[in-house]
Design a protein around this motif. Structure first.
Motif, short mmCIF file in Angstrom:
data_model
loop_
_atom_site.label_atom_id
_atom_site.label_comp_id
_atom_site.label_asym_id
_atom_site.label_seq_id
_atom_site.Cartn_x
_atom_site.Cartn_y
_atom_site.Cartn_z
N THR A 174 -1.58 -10.88 -1.51
CA THR A 174 -2.73 -10.17 -2.07
C THR A 174 -2.75 -8.78 -1.44
OG1 THR A 174 -3.96 -12.23 -2.29
CG2 THR A 174 -5.23 -10.19 -2.36
N LEU A 175 -3.02 -7.78 -2.27
CA LEU A 175 -3.07 -6.40 -1.80
C LEU A 175 -4.48 -5.85 -2.02
CD1 LEU A 175 0.17 -5.18 -3.60
CD2 LEU A 175 -0.03 -5.92 -1.24
N LYS A 176 -4.98 -5.16 -1.01
CA LYS A 176 -6.26 -4.46 -1.12
C LYS A 176 -5.99 -2.99 -0.84
CE LYS A 176 -9.05 -8.31 0.51
NZ LYS A 176 -9.99 -8.80 1.54
N PHE A 177 -6.47 -2.15 -1.74
CA PHE A 177 -6.23 -0.71 -1.65
C PHE A 177 -7.50 0.03 -1.28
CE2 PHE A 177 -3.15 -2.49 -4.52
CZ PHE A 177 -1.97 -1.91 -4.11
N TYR A 178 -7.39 0.87 -0.28
CA TYR A 178 -8.46 1.74 0.16
C TYR A 178 -7.94 3.18 0.13
CZ TYR A 178 -10.64 -2.52 1.96
OH TYR A 178 -11.20 -3.76 2.07
N LYS A 179 -8.78 4.12 0.44
CA LYS A 179 -8.39 5.53 0.37
C LYS A 179 -7.16 5.83 1.23
CE LYS A 179 -9.94 10.23 1.17
NZ LYS A 179 -10.94 11.08 1.76
N ASN A 180 -7.16 5.40 2.49
CA ASN A 180 -6.09 5.76 3.43
C ASN A 180 -5.12 4.63 3.75
OD1 ASN A 180 -7.08 8.37 3.74
ND2 ASN A 180 -8.37 7.79 5.46
N TYR A 181 -5.40 3.42 3.29
CA TYR A 181 -4.55 2.31 3.66
C TYR A 181 -4.56 1.19 2.63
CZ TYR A 181 -9.11 1.44 5.81
OH TYR A 181 -10.45 1.34 6.05
N MET A 182 -3.48 0.41 2.73
CA MET A 182 -3.30 -0.75 1.87
C MET A 182 -3.19 -1.96 2.80
SD MET A 182 0.09 -1.18 -0.48
CE MET A 182 1.31 -2.28 0.17
N ILE A 183 -3.94 -3.00 2.52
CA ILE A 183 -3.91 -4.22 3.35
C ILE A 183 -3.20 -5.31 2.56
CG2 ILE A 183 -5.27 -5.98 4.53
CD1 ILE A 183 -7.58 -3.93 4.59
N THR A 184 -2.19 -5.90 3.19
CA THR A 184 -1.50 -7.03 2.56
C THR A 184 -1.80 -8.30 3.34
OG1 THR A 184 0.52 -6.77 3.85
CG2 THR A 184 0.43 -5.62 1.75
N THR A 185 -2.02 -9.37 2.60
CA THR A 185 -2.13 -10.70 3.17
C THR A 185 -1.06 -11.54 2.48
OG1 THR A 185 -4.52 -10.39 3.48
CG2 THR A 185 -3.67 -12.64 3.63
N ILE A 186 0.03 -11.77 3.21
CA ILE A 186 1.16 -12.53 2.68
C ILE A 186 0.81 -14.02 2.71
CG2 ILE A 186 3.63 -13.05 2.94
CD1 ILE A 186 3.25 -10.10 2.39
N ASN A 187 1.20 -14.74 1.69
CA ASN A 187 0.91 -16.17 1.59
C ASN A 187 1.69 -16.98 2.63
OD1 ASN A 187 -0.66 -15.47 -0.60
ND2 ASN A 187 0.83 -16.15 -2.11
N GLU A 188 1.15 -18.12 2.96
CA GLU A 188 1.75 -19.07 3.90
C GLU A 188 3.17 -19.43 3.48
OE1 GLU A 188 1.71 -21.50 7.28
OE2 GLU A 188 0.01 -20.28 6.61
N GLY A 189 4.11 -19.39 4.44
CA GLY A 189 5.47 -19.85 4.23
C GLY A 189 6.41 -18.90 3.52
#
Length: 123
Positions: free
Chosen positions: A11-26
Motif C-alpha cells: 500500500t502506498l500513501k502519498f504526501y507532499k514531500n514523501y511517499m510511505i510504503t507498507t509492504i505486505n507480509e512475506g
C-alpha cells in the motif's frame, strides 16, 4: 491531500514531500517490485523531490541489489525505514550500504516525517 493506493504487494500513501510504503507480509522485493515503485513515484512526484518512507510493520525481504537502480531516481531525496523490529533494523543497516542517497532508520513515523521535511527543505 493524501492519496492512498494498493498495488497488490503493498500500500502506498502519498504526501507532499514523501511517499510511505507498507509492504505486505512475506513479500520479497526484487527488481520487478522495485521498478513498479519507482515508476509510480516518478509519475506522482514528476520533477519534485520526495523521500521514500518504508513503514516496516510486516515481515518481508528486500534484495539489496535493487538499491543501485533506486539510487538513480533523480528526484529521490532520501529513504527512511521506520520499524521497532530488531531484525528489520539490522536488515536496513545492511541495505543502507547499497543506496547512494541519504538513508536513515527511525522508530516512529513522526521522526521520519521530520527528517524528510528537513531533507526536502535543504535540497
Amino acid at each position: 491531500m493524501q492519496k492512498i493506493i494498493d498495488i497488490g504487494f503493498c500500500t502506498l500513501k502519498f504526501y507532499k514531500n514523501y511517499m510511505i510504503t507498507t509492504i505486505n507480509e512475506g513479500v520479497h522485493v526484487d527488481k520487478e517490485q522495485n521498478e513498479a515503485l519507482i515508476k509510480i513515484a516518478e509519475n506522482y512526484y514528476s520533477n519534485q523531490p520526495f523521500v521514500y518512507i518504508s513503514h516496516r510493520v510486516n515481515s518481508y525481504s528486500v534484495n539489496p541489489n535493487v538499491y543501485p537502480r533506486t539510487s538513480k531516481t533523480k528526484n529521490l531525496a532520501g529513504l527512511a525505514v521506520v520499524t521497532h523490529d530488531y531484525k528489520a533494523k539490522r536488515n536496513a543497516q545492511i541495505e543502507k550500504l547499497f543506496l547512494h542517497k541519504p538513508f536513515e532508520i527511525f522508530a516512529t513515523l513522526t521522526e521520519a516525517f521530520n527528517w524528510a521535511d528537513e531533507l526536502i527543505s535543504n535540497s
